[in-house]
Design a protein around this motif. Sequence first.
Motif, PDB file in Angstrom:
ATOM      1  N   ASP A 127       0.798  -1.217   0.000  1.00 25.84           N
ATOM      2  CA  ASP A 127       0.000   0.000   0.000  1.00 25.84           C
ATOM      3  C   ASP A 127       0.835   1.272   0.000  1.00 25.84           C
ATOM      4  O   ASP A 127       0.281   2.361  -0.150  1.00 25.84           O
ATOM      5  CB  ASP A 127      -0.966  -0.006   1.192  1.00 25.84           C
ATOM      6  N   VAL A 128       2.144   1.148   0.168  1.00 23.56           N
ATOM      7  CA  VAL A 128       3.001   2.321   0.017  1.00 23.56           C
ATOM      8  C   VAL A 128       3.023   2.772  -1.442  1.00 23.56           C
ATOM      9  O   VAL A 128       2.996   3.963  -1.749  1.00 23.56           O
ATOM     10  CB  VAL A 128       4.434   2.020   0.510  1.00 23.56           C
ATOM     11  N   THR A 129       3.044   1.799  -2.368  1.00 21.54           N
ATOM     12  CA  THR A 129       3.240   2.130  -3.790  1.00 21.54           C
ATOM     13  C   THR A 129       2.070   1.749  -4.685  1.00 21.54           C
ATOM     14  O   THR A 129       2.091   2.077  -5.874  1.00 21.54           O
ATOM     15  CB  THR A 129       4.502   1.418  -4.320  1.00 21.54           C
ATOM     16  N   ILE A 130       1.055   1.077  -4.148  1.00 23.09           N
ATOM     17  CA  ILE A 130      -0.016   0.581  -5.015  1.00 23.09           C
ATOM     18  C   ILE A 130      -0.796   1.712  -5.669  1.00 23.09           C
ATOM     19  O   ILE A 130      -1.414   1.535  -6.731  1.00 23.09           O
ATOM     20  CB  ILE A 130      -0.959  -0.347  -4.216  1.00 23.09           C
ATOM     21  N   VAL A 131      -0.779   2.899  -5.058  1.00 23.42           N
ATOM     22  CA  VAL A 131      -1.541   4.022  -5.627  1.00 23.42           C
ATOM     23  C   VAL A 131      -0.837   4.677  -6.811  1.00 23.42           C
ATOM     24  O   VAL A 131      -1.452   5.466  -7.532  1.00 23.42           O
ATOM     25  CB  VAL A 131      -1.830   5.096  -4.550  1.00 23.42           C
ATOM     26  N   ASN A 132       0.452   4.359  -7.034  1.00 25.38           N
ATOM     27  CA  ASN A 132       1.218   5.074  -8.056  1.00 25.38           C
ATOM     28  C   ASN A 132       0.553   5.022  -9.429  1.00 25.38           C
ATOM     29  O   ASN A 132       0.385   6.044 -10.094  1.00 25.38           O
ATOM     30  CB  ASN A 132       2.637   4.506  -8.151  1.00 25.38           C
ATOM     31  N   THR A 133       0.188   3.813  -9.865  1.00 24.44           N
ATOM     32  CA  THR A 133      -0.370   3.674 -11.204  1.00 24.44           C
ATOM     33  C   THR A 133      -1.850   4.045 -11.261  1.00 24.44           C
ATOM     34  O   THR A 133      -2.420   4.126 -12.352  1.00 24.44           O
ATOM     35  CB  THR A 133      -0.190   2.228 -11.707  1.00 24.44           C
ATOM     36  N   ALA A 134      -2.468   4.265 -10.103  1.00 28.41           N
ATOM     37  CA  ALA A 134      -3.886   4.624 -10.074  1.00 28.41           C
ATOM     38  C   ALA A 134      -4.108   6.129  -9.964  1.00 28.41           C
ATOM     39  O   ALA A 134      -5.256   6.582 -10.033  1.00 28.41           O
ATOM     40  CB  ALA A 134      -4.579   3.919  -8.905  1.00 28.41           C
ATOM     41  N   LEU A 135      -3.065   6.914  -9.786  1.00 23.01           N
ATOM     42  CA  LEU A 135      -3.244   8.344  -9.520  1.00 23.01           C
ATOM     43  C   LEU A 135      -4.043   9.088 -10.599  1.00 23.01           C
ATOM     44  O   LEU A 135      -4.903   9.912 -10.268  1.00 23.01           O
ATOM     45  CB  LEU A 135      -1.872   9.003  -9.315  1.00 23.01           C
ATOM     46  N   PRO A 136      -3.797   8.837 -11.898  1.00 24.62           N
ATOM     47  CA  PRO A 136      -4.612   9.554 -12.888  1.00 24.62           C
ATOM     48  C   PRO A 136      -6.106   9.255 -12.757  1.00 24.62           C
ATOM     49  O   PRO A 136      -6.932  10.167 -12.885  1.00 24.62           O
ATOM     50  CB  PRO A 136      -4.053   9.051 -14.233  1.00 24.62           C
ATOM     51  N   ARG A 137      -6.472   8.004 -12.492  1.00 22.31           N
ATOM     52  CA  ARG A 137      -7.892   7.658 -12.339  1.00 22.31           C
ATOM     53  C   ARG A 137      -8.469   8.270 -11.065  1.00 22.31           C
ATOM     54  O   ARG A 137      -9.641   8.662 -11.033  1.00 22.31           O
ATOM     55  CB  ARG A 137      -8.048   6.133 -12.316  1.00 22.31           C
ATOM     56  N   ILE A 138      -7.676   8.319 -10.004  1.00 21.91           N
ATOM     57  CA  ILE A 138      -8.139   8.958  -8.761  1.00 21.91           C
ATOM     58  C   ILE A 138      -8.406  10.434  -9.010  1.00 21.91           C
ATOM     59  O   ILE A 138      -9.415  10.999  -8.562  1.00 21.91           O
ATOM     60  CB  ILE A 138      -7.103   8.768  -7.634  1.00 21.91           C
ATOM     61  N   ALA A 139      -7.515  11.088  -9.748  1.00 19.16           N
ATOM     62  CA  ALA A 139      -7.694  12.503 -10.053  1.00 19.16           C
ATOM     63  C   ALA A 139      -8.980  12.732 -10.839  1.00 19.16           C
ATOM     64  O   ALA A 139      -9.743  13.668 -10.558  1.00 19.16           O
ATOM     65  CB  ALA A 139      -6.491  13.022 -10.835  1.00 19.16           C
ATOM     66  N   ASP A 140      -9.242  11.864 -11.815  1.00 14.14           N
ATOM     67  CA  ASP A 140     -10.457  12.002 -12.613  1.00 14.14           C
ATOM     68  C   ASP A 140     -11.705  11.732 -11.779  1.00 14.14           C
ATOM     69  O   ASP A 140     -12.706  12.445 -11.884  1.00 14.14           O
ATOM     70  CB  ASP A 140     -10.423  11.042 -13.805  1.00 14.14           C
ATOM     71  N   GLY A 141     -11.658  10.701 -10.941  1.00 22.30           N
ATOM     72  CA  GLY A 141     -12.838  10.304 -10.187  1.00 22.30           C
ATOM     73  C   GLY A 141     -13.208  11.264  -9.073  1.00 22.30           C
ATOM     74  O   GLY A 141     -14.397  11.454  -8.773  1.00 22.30           O
ATOM     75  N   LEU A 142     -12.209  11.882  -8.454  1.00 17.92           N
ATOM     76  CA  LEU A 142     -12.467  12.752  -7.299  1.00 17.92           C
ATOM     77  C   LEU A 142     -12.212  14.224  -7.602  1.00 17.92           C
ATOM     78  O   LEU A 142     -12.421  15.069  -6.730  1.00 17.92           O
ATOM     79  CB  LEU A 142     -11.587  12.321  -6.114  1.00 17.92           C
TER      80      LEU A 142
END
Length: 529
Positions: free
Chosen positions: A56-71
């Motif tokens: 969970d330290v690094t799992i968000v790295n590749t998801a950041l663009p989708r998080i930005a779009d979703g929130l």
Amino acid sequence: MHSAPERGTAVAGRMPDAGGEPEGPEGRATGPAAGPAGKWWPLAAITLGNFLLLVDVTIVNTALPRIADGLGASLTSLQWVMDIYALALAALLMVAGSAADLFGRRRLYVAGLTLFALASLACGLAPDAGILVAARAVQGVGAAAMFATNTPLLMAAYQGRDRGVAFGVWGGTSGAAAAIGPVLGGLLTEYLDWRAIFLVNLPLTAFAVWITLRRVHESYGDLPRPRTNSVGGTPIARIDWPGAVSFTACAGALTYGLMRGGEQGWTESGTLASLVGAALALLVFLAVERRVRRPLLDLGLLRRPSFAALMAAALLLQAAAFPYLTFVGLWVQNILGLSPVQAGLAVTPMALMSLLVGALGGRALQRMAPQLPVGVGLLLTGAGVLLSYALLDDGSGWAALVPGLAVSGLGIGMAMPVLVSAALGAAPPQRAGMASGAVNTFRQLGYALGITVLGTVFTTALHGLRPGASRRTVGAAYVSGLTDIMLLSGVVAVAGGLLVLAVVRQGTAGDGGGRDAAGVDGVARSGGA
């Protein structure tokens, strides 16, 4: 003189019977043993929790663009989503280690798993970036309780050759987790949803809790047991809260100051105020630790040369091995056009090599003098990063990274398992929880500071880009930033390796003595067994 407990012993002076039957009402394991094969259930429970919190330290790295779009999150919010978890984890590890020695390591581990699961649920359901950042902070608190307790629990559960195997598997998994995080994040984000990277933790933590309650025995430090109240028998112990607060303030102010300095300049008033605040908080922490009866970190440990060098190695290894992969991910997605899954898979050579070395060579590594696998592992980690630096140019594809990632993975798989057990062996047995919290604190601080420092170097290379610059120009700027941070990371790892080889000594007086320094044949003296 302490005698070595039987394998699986973990509780103060009381061993489970041969059949592993329930041990009574004090919170110890209650499930029946499964014979010789069942001895690895504690390893499964502890390794699973450790893997989850590190992924969970690094799992968000590749998801950041989708998080930005979703929130609708800003870049600053996304940075805090990454940083707040590692910062909370680093800031609270030592207080969690001290609390574990006093209140019970298994008890705190289960509490950490539970909090981690609840915070993961909140992350997965977050309606906006602010809630997500807050939930990630709580997730880091739970992770600190898990991280501070898992190595003392392993020390208590296994002895002799089994301990070498256990730490090999645990350490190899630890080394691979940070690199596997982007792969898992990419898979879950691309084929499910970004929220799945958090929700997937729920069934896995539930399984880890179930195994822990059935197969892991409770253990305590050799510190005097705290008083209990007359109502529920709850321990009333004095935790070093002033030390915890001042250390947290120091870590937070330093991270914020470095981040702000890269954005606003090093002479900007906010930057200077943050860095001065970090220095003052550090002075307060050192003053508090010298005066309190039960310090968060016994400063006497840092007067042991081997222990101090191992703390430096923990920080430098984590700073050099993993943070630069965040920027590699940006390059392969933004410039090479890879998908999140492909971007995650690009770093798998490091993960696979680390896991194989730790799992297959754990027993042999733990029999060596600790300075050899840790020191040589750091040198190989640095050599791998420097190899990537040498092979990367404007025309390179992702394959140019493979040789260097494989070499670095070899070094991580060598150093990581021995690093933790060596630090535990270099500390007095009654300080096992404190030593575990300290070594893991320095590791996570290394990651958090590495992200901040390398981010500053990387963005400096991009500052000269003008709006409308050609794709080739942008790609060249990315490569320039990557080579700069790879050179810095490689040099840092090599310096750490040379430090360990020069300072750490097996059997040094006052450093744990004998094979304890490697953490193999030393007794896991949890609770005075």
